[in-house]
Write a protein that holds these residues in place. Structure first.
Motif, PDB file in Angstrom:
ATOM      1  N   ASP A 162       0.848  -1.182   0.000  1.00  0.00           N
ATOM      2  CA  ASP A 162       0.000   0.000   0.000  1.00  0.00           C
ATOM      3  C   ASP A 162       0.889   1.239   0.000  1.00  0.00           C
ATOM      4  OD1 ASP A 162      -2.059   1.825   0.336  1.00  0.00           O
ATOM      5  OD2 ASP A 162      -2.145   1.540   2.511  1.00  0.00           O
TER       6      ASP A 162
ATOM      7  N   ARG B 103       0.395  -4.819   3.366  1.00  0.00           N
ATOM      8  CA  ARG B 103      -0.722  -4.977   4.302  1.00  0.00           C
ATOM      9  C   ARG B 103      -1.622  -6.134   3.890  1.00  0.00           C
ATOM     10  NH1 ARG B 103      -4.132   0.092   3.764  1.00  0.00           N
ATOM     11  NH2 ARG B 103      -5.368  -1.004   5.330  1.00  0.00           N
TER      12      ARG B 103
ATOM     13  N   PHE C 291      -4.873  -7.647   2.814  1.00  0.00           N
ATOM     14  CA  PHE C 291      -5.995  -7.041   2.099  1.00  0.00           C
ATOM     15  C   PHE C 291      -7.308  -7.548   2.685  1.00  0.00           C
ATOM     16  CE2 PHE C 291      -9.188  -7.187  -1.342  1.00  0.00           C
ATOM     17  CZ  PHE C 291      -9.362  -5.818  -1.471  1.00  0.00           C
TER      18      PHE C 291
ATOM     19  N   ILE D 158      -9.600  -0.444  -3.682  1.00  0.00           N
ATOM     20  CA  ILE D 158      -8.268  -0.281  -4.276  1.00  0.00           C
ATOM     21  C   ILE D 158      -8.296   0.786  -5.354  1.00  0.00           C
ATOM     22  CG2 ILE D 158      -6.431  -1.414  -5.598  1.00  0.00           C
ATOM     23  CD1 ILE D 158      -7.308  -4.069  -4.373  1.00  0.00           C
TER      24      ILE D 158
ATOM     25  N   TYR E 211      -6.798   1.257  -0.166  1.00  0.00           N
ATOM     26  CA  TYR E 211      -5.464   0.781  -0.544  1.00  0.00           C
ATOM     27  C   TYR E 211      -5.047   1.486  -1.832  1.00  0.00           C
ATOM     28  CZ  TYR E 211      -6.407  -3.201   2.581  1.00  0.00           C
ATOM     29  OH  TYR E 211      -6.718  -3.987   3.666  1.00  0.00           O
TER      30      TYR E 211
END
Length: 473
Positions: free
Chosen positions: A7, A14, A16, A228, A257
């Motif tokens: 990220d 990280r 998800f 995302i 993200y």
């Protein structure tokens, strides 16, 4: 789920966790269509297609938005130089881009909005920013509206920069900005710009700034918050930094993200239309590389790594793909194609993909399985061959690289041509075997060398000779 992603916002890998269980919402900054796409643009499409396919493989329903920037300074400049309407230039290049994506087996997005179709959404977002004290109309009557970067305390956090260390925005000269680092949300109409690139607004006729376009389309299709936001590393600043600022300043949580892919370089610089150092799909075809092999090349490198393009590197990558293709086709001829997704994907492959989409490690697992499968082809255990073929097809399937995928059309040689080639190679190998039996090593080596010159590699195994195609025929 086990997927971990790097990220950009936190500068860390990280876990998800989707905002909504079982669903993922992705926004990918698409292409500004001032000219035809190059393979750097296609890398973006392919990389996020792999992410999308992997999430889908894990049972998630993916909403995938990829926009088209069809009005922008660059588009207007190209249109003026060509003496054509900006929308004509933009649409023609959009069609070329769509064709290139289809050619590389990139799945169509859930929606593909154009910036020009969302002017009212941009007006609504700009008005909200003005109401909240984060934007202001220029005081010179130009019709410009700017975002006040000093009003947003976290400006610079995404790209890791301090406001006092930033350079002025490129359009600061001669503009009525409070701060030279403020950026345009709305650009008032100018006498030297085409009249058909002007829309009415509460602040006067004009057109949108680049950054507000994406924020408005994210809001329109994915809501205030989504999972995302993707794009090229070169978009981190100023484009994505400005998107974060204007969206959050408007009260939208925005992306959870931030995923950025590495650049594709040609020589010492990134491949760029503005620099004129581009390689397009036509060039790839001219040097004898098929679209499926280009996709392999763009997929094999980790998505965050830089690719230094060369024709030789692409050809080497094509040869590697042909080893996979050769096994899949020979095994399918032997035991039948079978379903493309069974048996399950090897655990080592899944672990690599879950590790920030580490395709480099995943491809190592894939090639190990291909080597094992080729060894099995020399034996009689058809059940083992079928299992190996299933594992290989499952892996290349989630990468969009299955040689038997109908999407690749006639990418493979015609069946009758392949049959003739197989028969000729079998005859040559029989002649080599006879020479070896009579210990005529020179004749045996000569046959092997002739096959090698024709692009056929022969490897002696405990189960007999195994051949693979090194070059397309």
């Amino acid at each position: 789920m086990a997927l971990r992603l790097y990220d950009t916002a936190t500068r860390s890998v990280r876990d998800f966790v989707p905002r909504q269980p079982g669903e993922v919402a992705i926004y990918l900054c698409g292409v500004t269509v001032q000219s035809a796409p190059h393979i750097g643009h296609l890398r973006s499409g392919v990389n996020y297609d792999v992410l999308r396919r992997w999430l889908t493989h894990q049972g998630l329903r993916v909403t995938f938005i990829r926009n088209i920037t069809d009005v922008d300074d660059k588009v207007l400049d190209k249109a003026a130089a060509a003496g054509q309407p900006f929308w004509s230039i933009a649409y023609a290049n959009e069609l070329v881009l769509a064709s290139a994506y289809r050619t590389l087996n990139v799945l169509a997005p859930t929606y593909e909005p154009r910036a020009t179709g969302h002017i009212p959404d941009m007006h609504q977002l700009i008005a909200r920013l003005i109401e909240r004290g984060h934007a202001y109309p220029a005081g010179d009557g130009s019709g410009d509206v700017y975002f006040d970067v000093a009003s947003f305390a976290d400006y610079g956090a995404l790209s890791g920069q301090r406001l006092d260390a930033m350079q002025p925005a490129e359009d600061c000269v001669g503009r009525a900005k409070r701060d030279p680092r403020d950026f345009a949300l709305w650009k008032g109409a100018k006498p030297d710009e085409p009249a058909d690139a002007v829309w009415p607004s509460p602040w006067g006729p004009g057109r949108p700034g680049w950054h507000i376009e994406c924020s408005a389309m994210c809001w329109r299709y994915l809501g205030p918050e989504f999972d995302i936001h993707g794009g090229g590393l070169d978009l981190t600043f100023p484009h994505h930094e400005n998107e974060v600022a204007q969206s959050q300043a408007a009260g939208l949580p925005f992306a959870r993200y931030w995923v950025h892919h590495g650049l594709l370089n040609l020589g010492a610089a990134k491949m760029s239309k503005s620099l004129g150092n581009v390689i397009d799909l036509d060039h790839i075809v001219k040097i004898g590389v098929r679209p499926v092999e280009l996709r392999y090349y763009l997929t094999a490198a980790h998505y965050r790594s830089r690719i230094d393009y060369s024709d030789d590197a692409l050809r080497e990558s094509a040869t590697a793909y042909r080893r996979i293709e050769g096994f899949v086709r020979r095994a399918a001829e032997r035991v039948g194609a079978g379903p493309a997704t069974q048996p399950s994907i090897p655990a080592a492959f899944a672990a690599a993909m879950d590790d920030d989409l580490n395709t480099s490690a995943a491809f190592a697992v894939l090639h190990d399985e291909v080597r094992e499968g080729n060894n099995l082809l020399g034996g009689a255990d058809e059940a083992a061959i079928r299992t190996s073929l299933g594992r290989v097809r499952a892996m290349v399937g989630v990468l969009g690289l299955d040689p038997l995928d109908p999407a690749w059309g006639d990418a493979a040689p015609r069946d009758e041509l392949r049959g003739a080639v197989d028969a000729l190679i079998a005859l040559a190998l029989d002649q080599r075997a006879q020479a070896r039996a009579r210990k005529d090593w020179a004749a045996a080596d000569a046959v092997r060398d002739q096959l090698k010159q024709a692009g056929i590699t022969v490897e002696d195994t405990p189960n007999g000779p195994r051949w693979s195609i090194g070059e397309q025929f």
